[in-house]
Design an enzyme around this catalytic site. Structure first.
Site, short mmCIF file in Angstrom:
data_model
loop_
_atom_site.label_atom_id
_atom_site.label_comp_id
_atom_site.label_asym_id
_atom_site.label_seq_id
_atom_site.Cartn_x
_atom_site.Cartn_y
_atom_site.Cartn_z
CB SER A 118 1.24 3.87 -0.46
OG SER A 118 2.11 4.94 -0.29
CG HIS A 169 5.94 2.18 -1.36
ND1 HIS A 169 5.60 1.31 -0.34
CD2 HIS A 169 5.40 3.37 -1.02
CE1 HIS A 169 4.86 1.95 0.55
NE2 HIS A 169 4.72 3.21 0.15
#
Ligand code: T1G
Length: 654
Positions: free
Chosen positions: A409, A430
């Site tokens: 992240s 992600h």
């Protein structure tokens, strides 16, 4: 002989039946040309004594995908769709809808205006207008209840839910599901019905319905449509069909449709509709073919890794899940099985589907099991050294053309790429937790990512049923960068005079399911705290910094899981905590800030403004390709209400 009624509508007479084909790629939308052609085909049939009946069908995989959304906001050319449907319904000769594929919105309304409907087994029908912030505008709310009953019709019109052919048959929306040649069966039906009085849907009585069943359905539907106007209007219109004449009902429906079509919510949802389709159009990838991926490896079988594994199994891939010990690998397998079992329990999946998915799953503690993977996704602990070391190890295990994807992240994927001998094969994927549920995937285009590797990341994300949005490399990519700006401004508002519960209430009234402080507590405060401590040494002392969240963490108030955060959670219920109010007041005093009352309008405009300003920065840095991508990220990853269009769209409206 082919009859050309318009560019997109042609006909041919087969066994005395005029077979009308709508061919308006890509989705046979009801454009002006299509409407003119369809109208002309009915006129033609009515004047040719040799024609016994009419069949209407679509070319390709769609029957009619609905009104042409691109025409909205422009003057509507005659004939408008209601007039075309009225012409079909009033035909003295039977008109059969041969529903060869998706019949959506105006497409279903065309079929409802026909006298008989036969669907192919793979056909789907829906009134998805509410997903665009509008209601059906060509008779759907008035004709559907005459076939399916008020409660079922209202639920479909208010949710936009897609219905498969068999369910449509059970509801009385279609009269038959074809087994074999759809058009041939429709021709047979036309010949059977020729000479008999047509069964006009609009002339049918609306069957009586249970008021309590309608109310129960209404409560359930509206509980999921917070802040949206169209669903309630759709419910009202369908219910009114039982009390009004067809013409009165159609007039009310048309007026409502036109009013909603020009509303901000409809403009926002149309923006989102086209944004989703623009997101996967990457100029640099024009003509770039993705690599073939059939075997996906996943390293790290925690919550995120197992969610990704389930999404990959749902997407049809062979999945090899690896964790650092046999026990951890086994635990991962159990977690993946439990997630699939939950889908079986909810009816989203049957036992056979679960077993088939599990047959494609391998779990191991030995990374050598990844040697034949085409793509390996790491979802291990978000620590740079751990991930870099893993990438170095993977580099020596997987094929040279295998793709390595990081789920990080916040960490710099370029650093991870540099830990391999083939950095061009590294990309970021992600996912958002839970990864088997959340649609959004940020596909990170690292400095050295090869174009076909990026194209593969997009293709895999789409195969997983995800909404991929390309982002460049910056801390937090698009979503977390904007979310950090949102959090910063929310904390500034605290110092200036607002309280967490006031800020949350204002954003929930705007349309968020949860206000920012409720979200921070839900996500937990410790990760942001650790990042702030990491950044403390390099923080610009001139930059405004709010210490309140640090004070909360120092007091062990890490959020909902810890039972206390911005709120207290006695028996799990979020409640305002005077201790937090005192902490905020102390922080203001320390900075000599005299608190002032801040109204909802200022709260919303400052928080939206902070997100839009950060979005502008990301556009300038080319981290985001287009403003609508930013909107998609915030809607699909952070709960921004879709009917507000996203922070960039909303800022444009202001
Ligand atoms: N109008 C105009 N363009 C449309 C369109 C539409 N209705 N539907 C799709 N497109 C474009 C889309 O932008 C894309 O363009 C291309 O077609 C392929 O779409 C009177 C008023 C039909 C299930 O809400 O759900 O009827 O990017 O990638 O995955 O009461 O499109 O290629 O340039 O989605 O195969 C109601 C919306 C309208 C259906 C096909 N109908 N469309 O999915 O292709 S309002 C809808 C879809 C209405 C009436 C009211 C899907 C699909 P480009 P795609 P797909």
């Amino acid at each position: 002989m082919t009859l050309n009624f318009s560019q997109s509508v042609t006909g041919a007479v087969v066994e005395g039946v005029l077979v009308v084909t709508i061919d308006n790629p890509p989705v046979n939308a009801a454009s002006a040309d299509m409407r003119q052609g369809l109208f002309a085909s009915i006129d033609h049939a009515s004047t040719d004594a040799g024609i016994l009946g009419i069949v209407v069908t679509g070319a390709g995989k769609t029957f009619v995908g609905g009104a042409d959304i691109r025409e909205f906001g422009k003057p509507m050319a005659d004939p408008i769709l209601p007039a075309v449907i009225e012409r079909i319904e009033s035909s003295e000769k039977p008109v059969i809808a041969a529903i060869n594929g998706a019949a959506l919105g105006g497409g279903l309304e065309v079929a409802l205006g026909c006298h008989h409907r036969i669907a192919s087994p793979s056909a789907k029908i829906a009134l998805p207008e509410v997903k665009l912030g509008i209601v059906p505008g060509a008779g759907g709310t008035q004709r559907l209840p005459r076939l399916a009953g008020v409660v079922a019709a209202a639920e479909l019109a208010a949710t936009g839910r897609m219905v498969a052919a068999q369910e449509a048959l059970g509801l009385g929306i279609v009269d038959a599901v074809a087994n074999g040649d759809l058009v041939a069966q429709a021709i047979g039906a036309a010949r059977d019905l020729a000479g008999k009085p047509p069964r006009r849907t609009g002339a049918l009585d609306v069957p009586p319905f249970e008021a309590e069943a309608f109310s129960a359905m209404t409560r359930k539907v509206l509980s999921r449509a917070r802040g949206q106007h169209a669903p309630a209007e759709a419910l009202r219109l369908v219910r009114s069909a039982a009390e009004k004449s067809l013409s009165d009902g159609l007039a009310d429906e048309r007026e409502t449709f036109l009013r909603l079509r020009d509303s901000d919510q409809a403009k926002a949802l149309r923006h989102v509709f086209f944004a989703e389709r623009a997101a996967t159009k990457i100029d640099a990838l024009e003509g770039v073919a993705p690599r073939s991926v059939t075997r996906v490896g996943i390293v790290g079988l925690g919550l995120m890794g197992c969610g990704i594994a389930v999404a990959a199994l749902d997407g049809g891939y062979h999945v090899t899940g690896v964790d650092m010990s046999e026990a951890a690998a086994q635990k991962g397998r159990e977690r993946i099985t439990a997630l699939l079992d939950r889908n079986v329990a909810s009816g989203r999946l049957d036992a056979e589907g679960r077993d088939e998915r599990l047959s494609r799953l391998t779990t191991s503690h030995d990374m050598a099991a990844l040697a034949d993977a085409d793509l390996v996704i790491e979802a291990v602990f978000d620590d740079l050294a751990v991930k870099a070391d893993l990438f170095t190890k993977l580099d020596g295990i997987v094929r040279a053309d295998a793709i390595l994807a990081t789920n990080t992240s916040y960490l710099d994927p370029d650093t991870l790429a540099a830990a391999t001998t083939h950095p061009e094969r590294v990309v970021g994927l992600h996912f958002f937790s839970p990864a088997n549920i959340m649609r959004l995937v940020e596909v990170v285009n690292c400095a050295k990512t090869a174009p076909d590797v990026l194209a593969t990341g997009l293709a895999v994300a789409r195969k997983l049923g995800k909404l991929p949005v390309v982002t460049g490399v910056t801390e937090g990519f698009i979503g977390n960068s904007i979310f950090s700006a949102y959090r910063r401004e929310a904390e500034f508002l605290l110092e200036d005079g607002a309280l967490p519960e006031e800020i949350d209430a204002a954003m929930e009234a705007y349309g968020f399911a949860m206000g920012p402080f409720a979200v921070f507590d839900f996500a937990g405060l410790e990760i942001a705290w650790a990042r702030r401590k990491r950044q403390a040494a390099t923080r610009d002392p001139a930059e405004r910094y709010v210490e309140i969240a640090d004070r909360l963490c120092e007091a062990g108030r890490f959020g909902q899981k810890a039972g206390r955060g911005w709120y207290a959670y006695p028996d799990g219920r979020r409640t305002v905590d005077p201790e937090v109010t005192a902490l905020i007041e102390e922080a203001r005093t320390r900075k000599n800030i005299k608190p002032r009352a801040i109204d909802d309008g200022e709260i919303v405009s400052r928080l939206l403004g902070a997100m839009a300003a950060e979005g502008e920065k990301l556009l300038a840095q080319k981290v985001a390709q287009r403003a609508s991508d930013i909107d998609l990220v915030m809607i699909n990853g952070y709960g921004f209400p879709a009917h507000r269009g996203g922070p960039m769209f909303a800022a444009g409206l202001v």
